[in-house]
Write a protein that holds these residues in place. Structure first.
Motif, short mmCIF file in Angstrom:
data_model
loop_
_atom_site.label_atom_id
_atom_site.label_comp_id
_atom_site.label_asym_id
_atom_site.label_seq_id
_atom_site.Cartn_x
_atom_site.Cartn_y
_atom_site.Cartn_z
N LEU A 44 1.02 -1.24 -0.07
CA LEU A 44 -0.01 0.02 -0.23
C LEU A 44 0.93 1.25 -0.10
O LEU A 44 0.48 2.13 -0.93
N ASN A 45 2.03 1.11 0.81
CA ASN A 45 3.01 2.16 0.78
C ASN A 45 3.48 2.72 -0.85
O ASN A 45 3.61 3.76 -1.35
N GLU A 46 3.92 1.61 -1.27
CA GLU A 46 4.21 1.70 -2.80
C GLU A 46 3.31 2.41 -3.55
O GLU A 46 3.55 2.95 -4.65
N ALA A 47 2.08 1.70 -3.64
CA ALA A 47 0.82 2.33 -4.33
C ALA A 47 0.67 3.73 -4.14
O ALA A 47 0.58 4.46 -4.86
N LEU A 48 0.81 3.95 -2.65
CA LEU A 48 0.56 5.44 -2.55
C LEU A 48 1.72 6.29 -3.07
O LEU A 48 1.62 7.45 -3.44
N SER A 49 3.06 5.97 -3.13
CA SER A 49 4.04 6.69 -3.59
C SER A 49 3.92 6.63 -5.03
O SER A 49 4.16 7.89 -5.72
N VAL A 50 3.38 5.66 -5.78
CA VAL A 50 3.10 5.64 -7.14
C VAL A 50 1.93 6.91 -7.46
O VAL A 50 1.92 7.91 -8.18
N GLN A 51 1.04 6.94 -6.44
CA GLN A 51 -0.08 7.76 -6.88
C GLN A 51 0.31 9.04 -6.61
O GLN A 51 -0.03 10.30 -7.02
N ARG A 52 1.34 9.55 -5.44
CA ARG A 52 1.74 10.71 -5.47
C ARG A 52 2.63 11.43 -6.36
O ARG A 52 2.53 12.41 -6.92
N ALA A 53 3.26 10.36 -7.12
CA ALA A 53 4.15 10.78 -8.34
C ALA A 53 3.20 11.12 -9.29
O ALA A 53 3.40 12.17 -10.14
N GLU A 54 2.27 10.47 -9.56
CA GLU A 54 1.18 10.69 -10.61
C GLU A 54 0.54 11.96 -10.53
O GLU A 54 0.27 12.66 -11.55
N TRP A 55 0.12 12.33 -9.18
CA TRP A 55 -0.36 13.51 -9.00
C TRP A 55 0.42 14.60 -9.26
O TRP A 55 0.01 15.73 -9.54
N ALA A 56 1.66 14.50 -8.89
CA ALA A 56 2.70 15.58 -9.18
C ALA A 56 2.70 15.79 -10.59
O ALA A 56 3.08 16.90 -10.98
N TYR A 57 2.90 14.58 -11.31
CA TYR A 57 3.18 14.69 -12.72
C TYR A 57 1.75 15.52 -13.24
O TYR A 57 2.01 16.36 -14.15
N LEU A 58 0.65 15.26 -13.00
CA LEU A 58 -0.34 15.70 -13.53
C LEU A 58 -0.92 17.27 -13.03
O LEU A 58 -1.39 17.93 -13.92
N ASN A 59 -0.12 17.60 -12.00
CA ASN A 59 -0.34 19.02 -11.61
C ASN A 59 0.86 19.77 -11.75
O ASN A 59 0.93 20.94 -11.26
N ARG A 60 1.67 19.52 -12.88
CA ARG A 60 2.59 20.31 -13.39
C ARG A 60 2.23 21.33 -13.86
O ARG A 60 1.08 21.56 -14.71
N PRO A 61 2.63 22.63 -13.49
CA PRO A 61 2.18 23.90 -13.99
C PRO A 61 2.15 24.15 -15.61
O PRO A 61 1.21 24.85 -16.17
N GLN A 62 3.30 23.70 -16.17
CA GLN A 62 3.11 23.85 -17.70
C GLN A 62 2.24 22.82 -18.40
O GLN A 62 1.33 23.50 -19.15
N ARG A 63 1.70 21.66 -17.59
CA ARG A 63 0.65 20.77 -17.99
C ARG A 63 -1.02 21.68 -17.88
O ARG A 63 -1.72 21.60 -18.62
N LEU A 64 -0.78 22.15 -16.79
CA LEU A 64 -2.12 22.94 -16.29
C LEU A 64 -2.55 24.12 -17.22
O LEU A 64 -3.43 24.40 -17.53
N ARG A 65 -1.23 24.85 -17.56
CA ARG A 65 -1.21 25.85 -18.36
C ARG A 65 -1.75 25.49 -19.69
O ARG A 65 -2.62 26.27 -20.38
N ALA A 66 -1.34 24.41 -20.19
CA ALA A 66 -1.47 24.05 -21.72
C ALA A 66 -3.06 23.52 -21.81
O ALA A 66 -3.75 23.83 -22.54
N LEU A 67 -3.63 23.06 -20.41
CA LEU A 67 -5.14 22.70 -20.41
C LEU A 67 -5.81 23.91 -20.32
O LEU A 67 -6.86 23.92 -21.11
N VAL A 68 -5.50 25.08 -19.52
CA VAL A 68 -6.22 26.18 -19.47
C VAL A 68 -6.29 26.72 -20.80
O VAL A 68 -7.38 27.23 -21.25
#
Length: 104
Positions: A44-68
């Motif tokens: 579960l800790n490993e899965a949580l680490s992966v999810q945190r990494a995915e969340w950080a990847y999806l919340n990159r300012p460059q990506r959010l700016r492109a989506l906006v």
């Protein structure tokens, strides 16, 4: 009398051996459960680490700016400005009721 003492002693030793065997089995079962729970926690800790990494990847300012930029017309999003935020004095805090000696 001595024979009775030997027989009772033998039964006591056998009873203690059975009790010790039972306790050993219970301990081994508990240790297996603990190992299983630790493995589950690790997974579960490993899965949580992966999810945190995915969340950080999806919340990159460059990506959010492109989506906006892609969805600007459809969403009608505007950039944040300081005037959009309120002041601390505008927050309605509840009044604290004071107690007098007569109301106690």
């Amino acid at each position: 009398m001595r024979a009775l003492f030997y027989v009772l002693s033998a039964f006591a030793v056998m009873g203690l051996a059975i009790w010790a065997y039972d306790q050993n089995q219970k301990t081994q079962t508990a240790m297996r459960d603990v190992r299983s729970l630790r493995a589950e926690i690790h997974a579960l800790n490993e899965a949580l680490s992966v999810q945190r990494a995915e969340w950080a990847y999806l919340n990159r300012p460059q990506r959010l700016r492109a989506l906006v930029d892609m969805n600007y017309a459809r969403l009608g999003l505007m950039p944040l400005q300081g005037a959009q935020f309120g002041q601390i004095g505008e927050i309605p805090y509840p009044l604290i009721a004071t107690q007098t000696e007569g109301s106690l």
